[in-house]
Design a protein around this motif. Structure first.
Motif, PDB file in Angstrom:
ATOM      1  N   PRO A   1     -12.272  16.416  -8.615  1.00 50.34           N
ATOM      2  CA  PRO A   1     -11.988  15.039  -8.161  1.00 50.34           C
ATOM      3  C   PRO A   1     -12.299  14.869  -6.678  1.00 50.34           C
ATOM      4  CG  PRO A   1     -10.158  15.927  -9.453  1.00 50.34           C
ATOM      5  CD  PRO A   1     -11.090  17.073  -9.185  1.00 50.34           C
ATOM      6  N   ALA A   2     -12.968  13.773  -6.359  1.00 49.51           N
ATOM      7  CA  ALA A   2     -13.303  13.444  -4.978  1.00 49.51           C
ATOM      8  C   ALA A   2     -13.205  11.936  -4.804  1.00 49.51           C
ATOM      9  CB  ALA A   2     -14.701  13.954  -4.625  1.00 49.51           C
ATOM     10  N   PRO A   3     -11.979  11.387  -4.778  1.00 50.02           N
ATOM     11  CA  PRO A   3     -11.822   9.928  -4.659  1.00 50.02           C
ATOM     12  C   PRO A   3     -12.413   9.412  -3.347  1.00 50.02           C
ATOM     13  CG  PRO A   3      -9.723  11.048  -4.313  1.00 50.02           C
ATOM     14  CD  PRO A   3     -10.690  12.084  -4.788  1.00 50.02           C
ATOM     15  N   LYS A   4     -13.006   8.236  -3.427  1.00 52.85           N
ATOM     16  CA  LYS A   4     -13.637   7.619  -2.264  1.00 52.85           C
ATOM     17  C   LYS A   4     -13.059   6.223  -2.069  1.00 52.85           C
ATOM     18  CE  LYS A   4     -18.166   6.854  -0.169  1.00 52.85           C
ATOM     19  NZ  LYS A   4     -19.637   6.956  -0.361  1.00 52.85           N
ATOM     20  N   THR A   5     -12.823   5.875  -0.804  1.00 51.53           N
ATOM     21  CA  THR A   5     -12.239   4.581  -0.472  1.00 51.53           C
ATOM     22  C   THR A   5     -13.307   3.663   0.095  1.00 51.53           C
ATOM     23  OG1 THR A   5     -10.116   5.635   0.021  1.00 51.53           O
ATOM     24  CG2 THR A   5     -10.445   3.408   0.864  1.00 51.53           C
ATOM     25  N   TYR A   6     -13.363   2.446  -0.447  1.00 49.42           N
ATOM     26  CA  TYR A   6     -14.314   1.429  -0.004  1.00 49.42           C
ATOM     27  C   TYR A   6     -13.542   0.249   0.585  1.00 49.42           C
ATOM     28  CZ  TYR A   6     -17.676   3.902  -2.999  1.00 49.42           C
ATOM     29  OH  TYR A   6     -18.469   4.856  -3.578  1.00 49.42           O
ATOM     30  N   ILE A   7     -14.134  -0.382   1.599  1.00 52.07           N
ATOM     31  CA  ILE A   7     -13.598  -1.638   2.123  1.00 52.07           C
ATOM     32  C   ILE A   7     -14.384  -2.766   1.471  1.00 52.07           C
ATOM     33  CG2 ILE A   7     -13.176  -3.045   4.168  1.00 52.07           C
ATOM     34  CD1 ILE A   7     -13.007  -0.542   5.806  1.00 52.07           C
ATOM     35  N   ALA A   8     -13.705  -3.597   0.719  1.00 54.69           N
ATOM     36  CA  ALA A   8     -14.350  -4.675  -0.036  1.00 54.69           C
ATOM     37  C   ALA A   8     -13.872  -6.026   0.471  1.00 54.69           C
ATOM     38  CB  ALA A   8     -14.057  -4.538  -1.525  1.00 54.69           C
ATOM     39  N   ARG A   9     -14.763  -6.995   0.416  1.00 58.31           N
ATOM     40  CA  ARG A   9     -14.419  -8.353   0.840  1.00 58.31           C
ATOM     41  C   ARG A   9     -13.641  -9.061  -0.258  1.00 58.31           C
ATOM     42  NH1 ARG A   9     -17.562 -13.378   1.265  1.00 58.31           N
ATOM     43  NH2 ARG A   9     -19.228 -12.340   0.130  1.00 58.31           N
ATOM     44  N   ASP A  10     -12.609  -9.773   0.150  1.00 58.84           N
ATOM     45  CA  ASP A  10     -11.790 -10.578  -0.771  1.00 58.84           C
ATOM     46  C   ASP A  10     -11.694 -11.976  -0.173  1.00 58.84           C
ATOM     47  OD1 ASP A  10     -10.075 -11.463  -2.713  1.00 58.84           O
ATOM     48  OD2 ASP A  10      -8.299 -10.518  -1.852  1.00 58.84           O
ATOM     49  N   PRO A  11     -12.670 -12.862  -0.448  1.00 63.54           N
ATOM     50  CA  PRO A  11     -12.762 -14.149   0.265  1.00 63.54           C
ATOM     51  C   PRO A  11     -11.510 -15.011   0.174  1.00 63.54           C
ATOM     52  CG  PRO A  11     -14.744 -13.739  -1.040  1.00 63.54           C
ATOM     53  CD  PRO A  11     -13.749 -12.702  -1.432  1.00 63.54           C
ATOM     54  N   ASN A  12     -10.830 -15.011  -0.965  1.00 62.27           N
ATOM     55  CA  ASN A  12      -9.670 -15.895  -1.149  1.00 62.27           C
ATOM     56  C   ASN A  12      -8.337 -15.162  -1.050  1.00 62.27           C
ATOM     57  OD1 ASN A  12     -11.416 -18.029  -1.543  1.00 62.27           O
ATOM     58  ND2 ASN A  12     -11.339 -17.919  -3.769  1.00 62.27           N
ATOM     59  N   ASN A  13      -8.360 -13.890  -0.620  1.00 62.79           N
ATOM     60  CA  ASN A  13      -7.124 -13.086  -0.565  1.00 62.79           C
ATOM     61  C   ASN A  13      -6.412 -13.140  -1.921  1.00 62.79           C
ATOM     62  OD1 ASN A  13      -7.454 -12.350   2.167  1.00 62.79           O
ATOM     63  ND2 ASN A  13      -6.560 -14.274   2.836  1.00 62.79           N
ATOM     64  N   SER A  14      -7.162 -12.809  -2.968  1.00 62.44           N
ATOM     65  CA  SER A  14      -6.656 -12.951  -4.333  1.00 62.44           C
ATOM     66  C   SER A  14      -5.946 -11.710  -4.847  1.00 62.44           C
ATOM     67  CB  SER A  14      -7.816 -13.282  -5.286  1.00 62.44           C
ATOM     68  OG  SER A  14      -8.545 -14.398  -4.834  1.00 62.44           O
ATOM     69  N   VAL A  15      -6.221 -10.547  -4.283  1.00 60.73           N
ATOM     70  CA  VAL A  15      -5.669  -9.310  -4.831  1.00 60.73           C
ATOM     71  C   VAL A  15      -4.531  -8.810  -3.954  1.00 60.73           C
ATOM     72  CG1 VAL A  15      -7.904  -8.719  -5.819  1.00 60.73           C
ATOM     73  CG2 VAL A  15      -7.288  -7.808  -3.598  1.00 60.73           C
ATOM     74  N   VAL A  16      -3.669  -7.996  -4.578  1.00 60.55           N
ATOM     75  CA  VAL A  16      -2.547  -7.386  -3.871  1.00 60.55           C
ATOM     76  C   VAL A  16      -2.614  -5.880  -4.089  1.00 60.55           C
ATOM     77  CG1 VAL A  16      -1.101  -9.434  -4.092  1.00 60.55           C
ATOM     78  CG2 VAL A  16      -1.014  -7.671  -5.856  1.00 60.55           C
ATOM     79  N   GLU A  17      -1.831  -5.171  -3.316  1.00 65.65           N
ATOM     80  CA  GLU A  17      -1.820  -3.719  -3.418  1.00 65.65           C
ATOM     81  C   GLU A  17      -1.322  -3.293  -4.796  1.00 65.65           C
ATOM     82  OE1 GLU A  17       0.122   0.049  -0.958  1.00 65.65           O
ATOM     83  OE2 GLU A  17      -0.096  -1.927  -0.012  1.00 65.65           O
ATOM     84  N   GLY A  18      -2.063  -2.404  -5.437  1.00 61.16           N
ATOM     85  CA  GLY A  18      -1.713  -1.940  -6.772  1.00 61.16           C
ATOM     86  C   GLY A  18      -2.602  -2.501  -7.861  1.00 61.16           C
ATOM     87  N   ASP A  19      -3.357  -3.568  -7.575  1.00 60.60           N
ATOM     88  CA  ASP A  19      -4.268  -4.146  -8.569  1.00 60.60           C
ATOM     89  C   ASP A  19      -5.417  -3.186  -8.864  1.00 60.60           C
ATOM     90  OD1 ASP A  19      -2.798  -6.421  -8.750  1.00 60.60           O
ATOM     91  OD2 ASP A  19      -4.102  -7.634  -7.473  1.00 60.60           O
ATOM     92  N   ILE A  20      -5.860  -3.201 -10.101  1.00 58.97           N
ATOM     93  CA  ILE A  20      -7.098  -2.506 -10.475  1.00 58.97           C
ATOM     94  C   ILE A  20      -8.192  -3.560 -10.515  1.00 58.97           C
ATOM     95  CG2 ILE A  20      -8.284  -1.175 -12.251  1.00 58.97           C
ATOM     96  CD1 ILE A  20      -5.609  -0.001 -13.057  1.00 58.97           C
ATOM     97  N   VAL A  21      -9.202  -3.400  -9.682  1.00 55.83           N
ATOM     98  CA  VAL A  21     -10.222  -4.431  -9.505  1.00 55.83           C
ATOM     99  C   VAL A  21     -11.609  -3.844  -9.707  1.00 55.83           C
ATOM    100  CG1 VAL A  21      -8.797  -5.753  -7.903  1.00 55.83           C
ATOM    101  CG2 VAL A  21     -10.364  -4.021  -7.012  1.00 55.83           C
ATOM    102  N   ARG A  22     -12.572  -4.743  -9.922  1.00 49.66           N
ATOM    103  CA  ARG A  22     -13.986  -4.377 -10.004  1.00 49.66           C
ATOM    104  C   ARG A  22     -14.671  -4.862  -8.735  1.00 49.66           C
ATOM    105  NH1 ARG A  22     -14.851  -5.951 -14.566  1.00 49.66           N
ATOM    106  NH2 ARG A  22     -15.116  -3.979 -15.676  1.00 49.66           N
ATOM    107  N   ILE A  23     -15.366  -3.962  -8.044  1.00 59.07           N
ATOM    108  CA  ILE A  23     -16.082  -4.320  -6.824  1.00 59.07           C
ATOM    109  C   ILE A  23     -17.578  -4.176  -7.055  1.00 59.07           C
ATOM    110  CG2 ILE A  23     -14.168  -3.715  -5.300  1.00 59.07           C
ATOM    111  CD1 ILE A  23     -15.536  -1.078  -4.697  1.00 59.07           C
TER     112      ILE A  23
END
Length: 214
Positions: free
Chosen positions: A55-77
């Motif tokens: 395992p080698a998890p990687k962290t990405y900074i993604a744009r969220d134009p409407n501030n729609s997501v919160v911490e803990g959400d599983i999202v598609r980027i």
């Protein structure tokens, strides 16, 4: 009436298509950056010595134009929507929400809406560039007129530029770390009243010289 993205696809595209890739991850940080979140994606890497994936998890900074997501959400980027040196992805959907229901949040922009937004921003830039005589912008505006797209006026383009400049200035003033990074090392040293090694050494030489002459 057809959307901007549909018209662009029907004829010659206004902008070249983005080569995108999609990833699914969990939001590990939200609300700490303006319209951006951190998403951790579970990835693996091959170890040559043990000939096994680890395992080698990687962290990405993604744009969220409407501030729609919160911490803990599983999202598609999705990649291909670069907005800064570190932000090269955008949130395109919420796979599994966490906490507050999706119905109570601002909607996530779809890929078609992101493409429309990207073309509008490009046309605003082209209007300003065409005023200065840039041929590529003039040709792109002519193509947009043939496809029936709404061309913004110069006043609208300049107003958008003014709003963007004021927002960036306010953000730099509010964010002390970013404003501090823009200063040189010498300016920071002068503000703190610190002296360099060369200055301390020069002062000690002057003091020794005065003692010897006395």
């Amino acid at each position: 009436m057809a959307s901007i993205a549909t018209k662009a696809i029907a004829g010659k595209p206004i902008l070249p298509p983005c080569f995108t890739s999609q990833k699914v991850g969990v939001v590990v940080s939200a609300g700490k950056m303006a319209r951006a979140v951190r998403v951790r994606v579970a990835e693996h890497e091959w170890n040559k010595k043990f000939r096994k994936h680890f395992p080698a998890p990687k962290t990405y900074i993604a744009r969220d134009p409407n501030n729609s997501v919160v911490e803990g959400d599983i999202v598609r980027i999705t990649s291909g929507y670069r907005t800064s040196k570190v932000i090269r992805h955008v949130v395109t959907s919420i796979v599994a929400p966490f906490g507050e229901p999706v119905e109570n949040r601002p909607p996530v922009l779809t890929q078609a809406q992101l493409d429309e937004q990207r073309i509008k921003e490009r046309l605003l830039k082209d209007v300003r560039s065409a005023e200065r005589g840039r041929q590529a912008s003039i040709q792109r505006l002519a193509l947009a007129r043939k496809q029936g797209l709404t061309i913004p006026t110069l006043a609208e383009a300049m107003e958008g530029m003014r709003i963007h400049t004021e927002a960036e200035k306010a953000r730099a003033e509010a964010h002390g770390g970013q404003a501090g990074q823009q200063k040189t090392a010498k300016e920071r040293r002068l503000e703190q009243g610190k002296k360099t090694k060369a200055e301390v050494k020069a002062e000690s030489k002057v003091k020794n010289a005065r003692k010897q002459t006395a």
